[in-house]
Design a protein around this motif. Structure first.
Motif, mmCIF file in Angstrom:
data_model
loop_
_atom_site.group_PDB
_atom_site.id
_atom_site.type_symbol
_atom_site.label_atom_id
_atom_site.label_comp_id
_atom_site.label_asym_id
_atom_site.label_seq_id
_atom_site.Cartn_x
_atom_site.Cartn_y
_atom_site.Cartn_z
ATOM 1 N N LEU A 160 31.914 29.964 50.313
ATOM 2 C CA LEU A 160 30.664 29.222 50.197
ATOM 3 C C LEU A 160 30.872 28.114 49.190
ATOM 4 C CD1 LEU A 160 28.015 32.102 50.091
ATOM 5 C CD2 LEU A 160 28.809 30.778 52.061
ATOM 6 N N ILE A 161 30.365 26.937 49.505
ATOM 7 C CA ILE A 161 30.630 25.783 48.658
ATOM 8 C C ILE A 161 29.366 24.926 48.518
ATOM 9 C CG2 ILE A 161 31.491 24.395 50.590
ATOM 10 C CD1 ILE A 161 33.682 23.390 48.605
ATOM 11 N N GLU A 162 29.171 24.363 47.330
ATOM 12 C CA GLU A 162 28.012 23.501 47.094
ATOM 13 C C GLU A 162 28.081 22.268 47.987
ATOM 14 O OE1 GLU A 162 26.717 22.378 43.177
ATOM 15 O OE2 GLU A 162 27.301 24.321 42.362
ATOM 16 N N ASP A 163 26.907 21.799 48.405
ATOM 17 C CA ASP A 163 26.806 20.654 49.310
ATOM 18 C C ASP A 163 27.509 19.400 48.777
ATOM 19 O OD1 ASP A 163 25.279 22.142 51.083
ATOM 20 O OD2 ASP A 163 23.378 21.416 50.280
ATOM 21 N N SER A 164 27.524 19.214 47.477
ATOM 22 C CA SER A 164 28.086 17.997 46.893
ATOM 23 C C SER A 164 29.612 17.933 46.973
ATOM 24 C CB SER A 164 27.650 17.868 45.430
ATOM 25 O OG SER A 164 28.150 18.960 44.675
ATOM 26 N N LEU A 165 30.251 19.008 47.402
ATOM 27 C CA LEU A 165 31.715 19.067 47.442
ATOM 28 C C LEU A 165 32.245 18.886 48.869
ATOM 29 C CD1 LEU A 165 32.138 22.047 44.974
ATOM 30 C CD2 LEU A 165 32.599 19.632 44.503
ATOM 31 N N THR A 166 31.793 17.834 49.535
ATOM 32 C CA THR A 166 32.129 17.589 50.940
ATOM 33 C C THR A 166 33.629 17.467 51.175
ATOM 34 O OG1 THR A 166 30.021 16.446 51.184
ATOM 35 C CG2 THR A 166 31.646 16.112 52.919
ATOM 36 N N GLU A 167 34.308 16.689 50.354
ATOM 37 C CA GLU A 167 35.754 16.498 50.532
ATOM 38 C C GLU A 167 36.514 17.809 50.354
ATOM 39 O OE1 GLU A 167 37.466 13.241 48.345
ATOM 40 O OE2 GLU A 167 35.764 11.951 48.814
ATOM 41 N N VAL A 168 36.126 18.583 49.370
ATOM 42 C CA VAL A 168 36.762 19.889 49.131
ATOM 43 C C VAL A 168 36.502 20.803 50.322
ATOM 44 C CG1 VAL A 168 36.810 21.931 47.645
ATOM 45 C CG2 VAL A 168 36.566 19.661 46.626
ATOM 46 N N SER A 169 35.283 20.795 50.819
ATOM 47 C CA SER A 169 34.913 21.618 51.968
ATOM 48 C C SER A 169 35.782 21.292 53.179
ATOM 49 C CB SER A 169 33.433 21.401 52.302
ATOM 50 O OG SER A 169 33.065 22.157 53.426
ATOM 51 N N GLN A 170 35.968 20.016 53.456
ATOM 52 C CA GLN A 170 36.796 19.590 54.586
ATOM 53 C C GLN A 170 38.252 20.007 54.387
ATOM 54 O OE1 GLN A 170 35.945 15.401 54.660
ATOM 55 N NE2 GLN A 170 34.021 15.676 55.766
ATOM 56 N N TYR A 171 38.748 19.863 53.173
ATOM 57 C CA TYR A 171 40.126 20.239 52.860
ATOM 58 C C TYR A 171 40.343 21.742 53.073
ATOM 59 C CZ TYR A 171 44.472 20.754 50.229
ATOM 60 O OH TYR A 171 45.766 21.045 49.854
ATOM 61 N N LEU A 172 39.419 22.545 52.569
ATOM 62 C CA LEU A 172 39.547 23.999 52.694
ATOM 63 C C LEU A 172 39.475 24.429 54.163
ATOM 64 C CD1 LEU A 172 37.365 25.179 49.661
ATOM 65 C CD2 LEU A 172 39.869 24.941 49.773
ATOM 66 N N SER A 173 38.642 23.762 54.933
ATOM 67 C CA SER A 173 38.561 24.059 56.371
ATOM 68 C C SER A 173 39.883 23.768 57.062
ATOM 69 C CB SER A 173 37.449 23.246 57.023
ATOM 70 O OG SER A 173 36.193 23.694 56.606
ATOM 71 N N LYS A 174 40.487 22.638 56.713
ATOM 72 C CA LYS A 174 41.783 22.271 57.297
ATOM 73 C C LYS A 174 42.875 23.269 56.916
ATOM 74 C CE LYS A 174 40.925 17.336 57.675
ATOM 75 N NZ LYS A 174 41.237 16.003 57.158
#
Length: 80
Positions: A6-20
């Motif tokens: 689970l990740i805070e909304d403001s961390l979009t780039e991190v979220s995309q990286y972790l998904s990849k």
């Protein structure tokens, strides 16, 4: 089984990286706090979602000052 992050909304780039990197990433909200393996917060606030006395039984990673790769590595180490 993929690890759920689970990740805070403001961390979009991190979220995309972790998904990849193969992690199952969802936005953090009050209703899903305990349905994950780890939580990533921005570190901008001293509380999560405006609640300063919240108790979370999952590991919480503070993303402040870290790269996406740093956060990924910390998640891997935390979930060993």
């Amino acid at each position: 089984m993929k690890k759920r992050v689970l990740i805070e909304d403001s961390l979009t780039e991190v979220s995309q990286y972790l998904s990849k990197k193969g992690l199952n990433v969802s936005n953090l909200n009050k209703n899903n706090l305990n349905s994950c393996d780890v939580i990533v917060v921005s570190g901008q606030d001293s509380n999560i979602m405006g609640i300063s006395n919240i108790e979370i039984e999952k590991p919480v990673i503070n993303a402040r000052g870290k790269t996406s790769d740093d956060i990924y590595n910390q998640i891997v180490e935390t979930l060993k």
